[in-house]
Enzyme design. Structure first.
Site, PDB file in Angstrom:
ATOM      1  N   GLY A  22      -1.855 -10.270   4.862  1.00  0.00           N
ATOM      2  CA  GLY A  22      -1.527 -10.387   3.450  1.00  0.00           C
ATOM      3  C   GLY A  22      -0.241  -9.649   3.180  1.00  0.00           C
ATOM      4  O   GLY A  22       0.108  -8.728   3.920  1.00  0.00           O
ATOM      5  N   GLY A  24       2.850  -8.489  -0.060  1.00  0.00           N
ATOM      6  CA  GLY A  24       3.354  -8.478  -1.426  1.00  0.00           C
ATOM      7  C   GLY A  24       4.797  -8.031  -1.371  1.00  0.00           C
ATOM      8  O   GLY A  24       5.392  -7.983  -0.291  1.00  0.00           O
ATOM      9  N   SER A  26       6.206  -5.097  -1.786  1.00  0.00           N
ATOM     10  CA  SER A  26       6.553  -3.879  -1.075  1.00  0.00           C
ATOM     11  C   SER A  26       5.481  -3.448  -0.082  1.00  0.00           C
ATOM     12  O   SER A  26       5.575  -2.405   0.520  1.00  0.00           O
ATOM     13  CB  SER A  26       6.836  -2.751  -2.063  1.00  0.00           C
ATOM     14  N   ALA A  27       4.437  -4.251   0.092  1.00  0.00           N
ATOM     15  CA  ALA A  27       3.387  -3.880   1.045  1.00  0.00           C
ATOM     16  C   ALA A  27       2.979  -5.070   1.893  1.00  0.00           C
ATOM     17  O   ALA A  27       3.012  -6.212   1.438  1.00  0.00           O
ATOM     18  CB  ALA A  27       2.171  -3.340   0.311  1.00  0.00           C
ATOM     19  N   VAL A  29      -0.179  -6.123   4.710  1.00  0.00           N
ATOM     20  CA  VAL A  29      -1.440  -5.680   5.303  1.00  0.00           C
ATOM     21  C   VAL A  29      -1.603  -6.341   6.668  1.00  0.00           C
ATOM     22  O   VAL A  29      -1.382  -7.540   6.812  1.00  0.00           O
ATOM     23  CB  VAL A  29      -2.645  -6.028   4.407  1.00  0.00           C
ATOM     24  N   LYS A  44      -2.522  -1.061   5.680  1.00  0.00           N
ATOM     25  CA  LYS A  44      -1.579  -1.501   4.654  1.00  0.00           C
ATOM     26  C   LYS A  44      -0.298  -0.697   4.834  1.00  0.00           C
ATOM     27  O   LYS A  44      -0.327   0.534   4.801  1.00  0.00           O
ATOM     28  CB  LYS A  44      -2.188  -1.246   3.287  1.00  0.00           C
ATOM     29  N   ASP A 139      -8.037  -4.075 -12.807  1.00  0.00           N
ATOM     30  CA  ASP A 139      -7.509  -5.306 -12.209  1.00  0.00           C
ATOM     31  C   ASP A 139      -8.626  -6.072 -11.510  1.00  0.00           C
ATOM     32  O   ASP A 139      -8.480  -6.486 -10.365  1.00  0.00           O
ATOM     33  CB  ASP A 139      -6.372  -4.960 -11.242  1.00  0.00           C
TER      34      ASP A 139
END
Lengths: 390, 344
Positions: A22, A24, A26-27, A29, A44, A139
Site C-alpha cells: 500500500g 500514499g 508520504s508513506a 507499507v 510502514k 477516520d
C-alpha cells in the site's frame, strides 16, 4: 496481551522488506519479515522529510497512540525507529488488506449482511475500547478496517485520531476540522461547536452503508457539496429490501444528526443486530475464499545476511488490476484528513447555491486530491479543488 | 461462588480511596512481587483502586466528577505521602494501572487549595521524584508514561527550574537519540518543553551554563540521526530567537564554530533541515556587528553560499517573505565579500 508482548527490535537490519502492499503520498507499507523469528509483519515507511509542517509532533502523537492501544481489534505499532530520513513503524501484517480493498475485489456492489455484521461488530469493539481510553478515531471507514486470512478484523490508521486527554484535562471536545467528507458527522463539519466520540458513531453508520452498497452515500459529489448536503439533507438510510430490519434500525440509530441522541459504542454493541454475528469461519468463509490467494506464502529465507535486506525493494511490478485498486484507494484516502480553515470553507459555501436538480450528475476528478493524503493540504489547494468543481 | 454482599464495599470518600491506594501500593513489596499468585492478587487490588481514583477525578462518562471530592483527594494523596508511592511503584504496575495513573496525575497536579497546588508543593519537597521520572526513560516499558507525567510537572515553574538545574537534565541529550522512535521523540518533547515553556527561567539557565549547554547541543545538531538533527535545529530557533533569550542569541551569533554548523546544515540533504538552518544562519549574516572572523568565513565562502541560497526555496504562503529575506542575506554576503580589510 499476548500479541502485544512480542518484542521487535529497533534495528533495520533485522527486517527484510518484501513487496509493497500500500502507499500514499508520504508513506509506503511493505510486507516484511522480522528475520530473528521469521515472522511476517507490515512495515510502514514514512518519509519524514515530506512531513513539512514544521515539526514532527503529529508523527509522534500517531506513533504514541498506536503504541498505547492494546486491543485485538486495533492495529498496534510493535515498535518504530528512524532509518535515514524514514520512520519505520512495525505493525501486524493483515494479509487481505482493507475491507474497501476486499469489497472492490470481490463484491463491488457491497457485502452480504452476515459479512457486514461480523466486520462491524469487531470494528465497534475497537471503537468502544478507543472511546473508553479517551480517544476519538476520526477516520472510521472501510478503507481503514483491515482483514487477514483467518478473518481477524483490525481498525487502523490513527493518522488523524486525537487524544482527548492530551492536555490532561477532561477535555471532551476537539476543535479541529479533520476527517473524510463522506464519512464526516454534521457536527464535525460545523467545527466551532466541537465534537466528541459520537462523531465516530456517525462515521460508523456511514461505513455500514458503504459496506452494504460498495460506496458511502454522496460519494459521487465533490467534497464541498458533500458537506452542504450532509448538513441540509435528512440523514441517509439503509433502504434495500435484502437487508434485515435490525440492520436498518442499527444504521438509523447511528445516523442521527444530534450527536447526543446517538448511542455510545458500548450501547450499540448490545443492539439486536450484533446478537446475530457469526464467527469469521462462518460469516467470512465465502468472502475469504473468493479473495484467496491474497499473496504468495512466505518463502523461507535463504540468504539471511543479504545486504538488500536493509534497502527498500524496488517497486514490484504488481498486476495492473491491483495498481488500479491502489489508485482507487488512494482516491478514497485522498479526500481523507482534510485540515483546512473553516472560515474559508464557509466563505466558499456562502457563494454557492445548492441546486439539487441541475447538478446531480456532477462528478469529481480524482487527480487534484490525490496528493492530499496526509492532511498537509493547504487551504489554497483545497480552494482550487472547490473552484474546479463548484 | 461469589456473594456480592460479603465483599467489602468500594471505597467512597476521598480519604477511603487514598487509604486503599496506599495500602494496595505498599503491598507491592519484594516478597509479594516474587510470588506469581500473590502478585496477581495485589495488582488486581491496585487496579481496582486506581479505577476508583480515576472515577472520582474524572467521572465515569455519565456522571461528572464532584469538584470538592477531587480537591479532597488531591489533598489526601499529598498529605499521606501517596505521591511518592505512585511514582516509585510505577515500574511495578500493570498496563491499565499505568495508564490510569498518567491520566490521574495531571488532574491531581492542577488541584489548588487556598491558591496552593498541594501535589506540586509535595513534589517541591521531594524533588528527587523528578529525577526518578527522568531516569525511567531508560526503561522502554514505562518511558512514555513517565514522559507524560514529567511534562505535566514541568508546566509548573518551580519544578521546571529544578529540572533544568538538576544533574539529570544532561540525560536528555542521550535520551533524544535512543533508537526507539516513540521513546526518543517523547524525550525530545519533554526537552523542548523544558527549553521553551518558561522563557525567563530558560534564559537564566542558559546564561549560567552557556558553554556546557551549547557544547552538548552541538552534538545534537551534528548527529548522524536525521530526526535528531531536524528536531534540535528547529528547537534551537524556537528558543534562541525568543525575546527573553536575546542576550544568549547575541552571544551565539558571534561564534565562528556555530556559524560553521549552520553552514554545514545549509548543505544537508534534507530540504527541511536546509530551510530551518537558513532561519538561524540569516541572523549571523544580518548581525550589524559581525566580528571579523565571521566576516572572513562569509567572504571566503561567498560564492558557494550564494549558490546554495539561490537554490533554496520554500513552498506555499511563506514564499514571498522567504525570498525577500534570502535576497537581503545574499546582498549582505556579497557586500562582505567585497570588503578590502578582509583581504589582507
Amino acid at each position: 496481551m499476548g500479541e502485544s508482548q512480542r518484542i521487535y527490535s529497533a534495528n533495520p537490519a533485522d527486517y527484510k522488506l518484501l513487496e509493497e502492499v500500500g502507499n500514499g503520498a508520504s508513506a509506503t507499507v511493505y510486507r516484511a519479515i522480522f528475520l530473528p523469528r521469521n515472522d511476517v509483519v507490515a512495515v510502514k515507511c514514512l518519509d519524514l522529510d515530506r512531513c513539512n509542517n514544521g515539526n514532527l509532533e503529529s508523527v509522534r502523537r500517531e506513533t504514541q497512540t498506536m503504541a498505547w492501544v492494546d486491543h485485538p481489534n486495533l492495529v498496534r505499532a510493535y515498535c518504530s525507529f528512524v532509518v535515514g530520513r524514514n520512520l519505520w513503524v512495525v505493525m501486524p501484517f493483515m494479509s487481505v488488506g482493507s475491507c474497501f480493498h476486499a469489497m472492490k475485489k470481490a463484491h463491488p456492489d457491497g457485502l452480504e449482511e452476515m459479512e457486514i455484521c461480523f466486520v462491524l461488530k469487531e470494528t465497534l469493539r475497537a471503537l468502544d475500547y478507543l472511546h473508553r481510553q479517551g480517544h476519538i478515531h476520526r477516520d472510521v471507514k472501510a478503507g481503514n478496517i483491515l482483514l487477514d486470512n483467518i478473518g481477524s478484523v483490525k481498525l487502523s490508521d490513527f493518522g488523524v485520531s486525537a487524544c482527548m486527554f492530551d492536555s490532561g484535562d477532561r477535555q471532551r471536545c476537539r476543535n479541529t476540522f479533520t476527517g473524510t467528507p463522506c464519512w464526516m458527522a454534521p457536527e464535525v463539519m460545523q467545527a466551532e461547536t466541537g465534537y466528541d466520540s459520537k462523531a465516530d458513531i456517525w462515521s460508523f453508520g456511514i461505513t455500514a452503508l458503504e459496506l452494504a452498497h460498495g460506496h458511502p452515500p454522496l460519494s459521487q459529489y465533490p467534497p464541498l457539496k458533500v458537506l452542504l448536503m450532509t448538513l441540509q439533507n435528512e440523514p441517509p438510510r439503509l433502504g434495500d429490501k435484502k437487508f434485515s430490519k435490525s440492520f436498518k434500525e442499527m444504521v438509523a440509530m447511528c445516523l442521527v444528526k444530534d450527536p447526543k441522541k446517538r448511542p455510545t459504542a458500548e450501547k450499540l454493541l448490545k443492539h439486536s443486530f450484533f446478537k446475530n454475528a457469526k464467527p469469521p469461519e462462518l460469516s467470512l468463509k465465502k468472502l475469504l475464499a473468493e479473495l484467496q490467494p491474497p499473496l504468495n506464502p512466505v518463502k523461507p529465507l535463504q540468504v539471511q545476511d543479504d545486504e538488500s535486506a536493509q534497502q527498500l525493494p524496488a517497486k514490484t511490478a504488481s498486476l495492473p488490476a491491483e495498481q488500479e485498486e491502489i489508485s482507487t484507494s488512494m482516491y478514497q484516502k485522498g479526500i481523507s484528513a482534510w485540515n483546512f480553515d473553516i472560515e474559508a470553507l464557509k466563505a466558499q459555501a456562502s457563494t454557492i447555491v445548492l441546486d439539487s436538480d441541475a447538478d446531480d450528475d456532477e462528478t469529481m476528478e480524482s487527480s487534484p486530491v490525490d496528493n492530499c493524503r496526509d492532511g498537509f493540504t493547504t487551504v489554497e489547494q483545497f480552494k482550487q479543488v472547490l473552484q474546479m468543481n463548484c | 461462588m461469589s456473594f456480592p454482599f460479603f465483599k467489602p464495599s468500594r471505597p467512597k470518600t476521598p480519604q477511603e480511596v487514598t487509604k486503599a491506594i496506599k495500602d494496595s501500593l505498599m503491598a507491592l513489596d519484594i516478597k509479594t512481587i516474587s510470588e506469581v499468585k500473590s502478585l496477581e492478587k495485589a495488582m488486581e487490588e491496585v487496579e481496582k483502586n486506581f479505577g476508583a481514583m480515576r472515577c472520582m477525578l474524572s467521572g465515569d462518562g455519565e456522571i461528572e466528577p464532584n469538584v470538592d471530592q477531587v480537591l479532597q483527594l488531591a489533598l489526601e494523596i499529598s498529605k499521606e505521602d501517596v505521591v511518592s508511592l505512585l511514582v516509585h511503584k510505577l515500574p511495578d504496575l500493570g498496563w491499565e494501572a499505568r495508564k490510569d495513573l498518567v491520566h490521574c496525575w495531571s488532574i491531581l497536579l492542577k488541584q489548588q487549595i487556598d491558591s496552593k497546588y498541594c501535589c506540586v508543593e509535595y513534589i517541591e519537597n521531594h524533588m528527587e521524584l523528578l529525577d526518578f521520572l527522568v531516569a525511567c526513560y531508560d526503561n522502554k516499558e514505562i518511558a512514555l508514561h513517565c514522559g507524560n507525567m514529567l511534562r505535566e510537572c514541568i508546566k509548573f515553574p518551580s519544578l521546571a527550574q529544578y529540572m533544568l538545574n538538576s544533574g539529570s537534565f544532561v540525560l536528555f541529550f542521550k535520551f533524544v537519540e535512543l533508537p526507539t522512535f516513540d521513546v526518543a521523540s517523547d524525550a525530545f518533547s519533554t526537552f523542548k518543553d523544558l527549553l521553551t515553556k518558561h522563557g525567563t527561567l530558560v534564559s537564566e539557565y542558559l546564561t549560567a551554563h552557556y558553554d556546557e549547554f551549547f557544547d552538548m547541543y552541538e552534538k545534537l545538531l551534528t548527529s548522524s540521526n536525521y530526526v535528531t538533527r531536524r528536531q534540535s535545529l528547529k528547537l534551537l530557533s524556537d528558543f534562541l530567537l525568543e525575546p527573553p533569550n536575546s542576550n544568549i542569541m547575541k552571544r551565539y551569533i558571534l561564534e565562528v564554530r556555530f556559524l560553521k554548523i549552520m553552514m554545514t546544515l545549509l548543505k544537508d540533504s534534507s530540504k527541511n533541515i536546509q530551510i530551518s538552518a537558513f532561519h538561524i544562519f540569516k541572523v549571523f549574516v544580518a548581525n550589524p556587528n559581525k566580528p571579523r572572523e565571521i566576516k572572513i568565513i562569509l567572504a571566503k565562502n561567498h560564492e558557494k553560499l550564494v549558490d546554495l541560497l539561490r537554490n533554496l526555496s520554500v513552498r506555499g504562503s511563506e514564499d514571498e517573505e522567504f525570498e525577500e529575506e534570502k535576497e537581503l542575506i545574499i546582498k549582505e554576503i556579497e557586500l562582505v565579500s567585497r570588503l578590502q580589510i578582509l583581504k589582507c
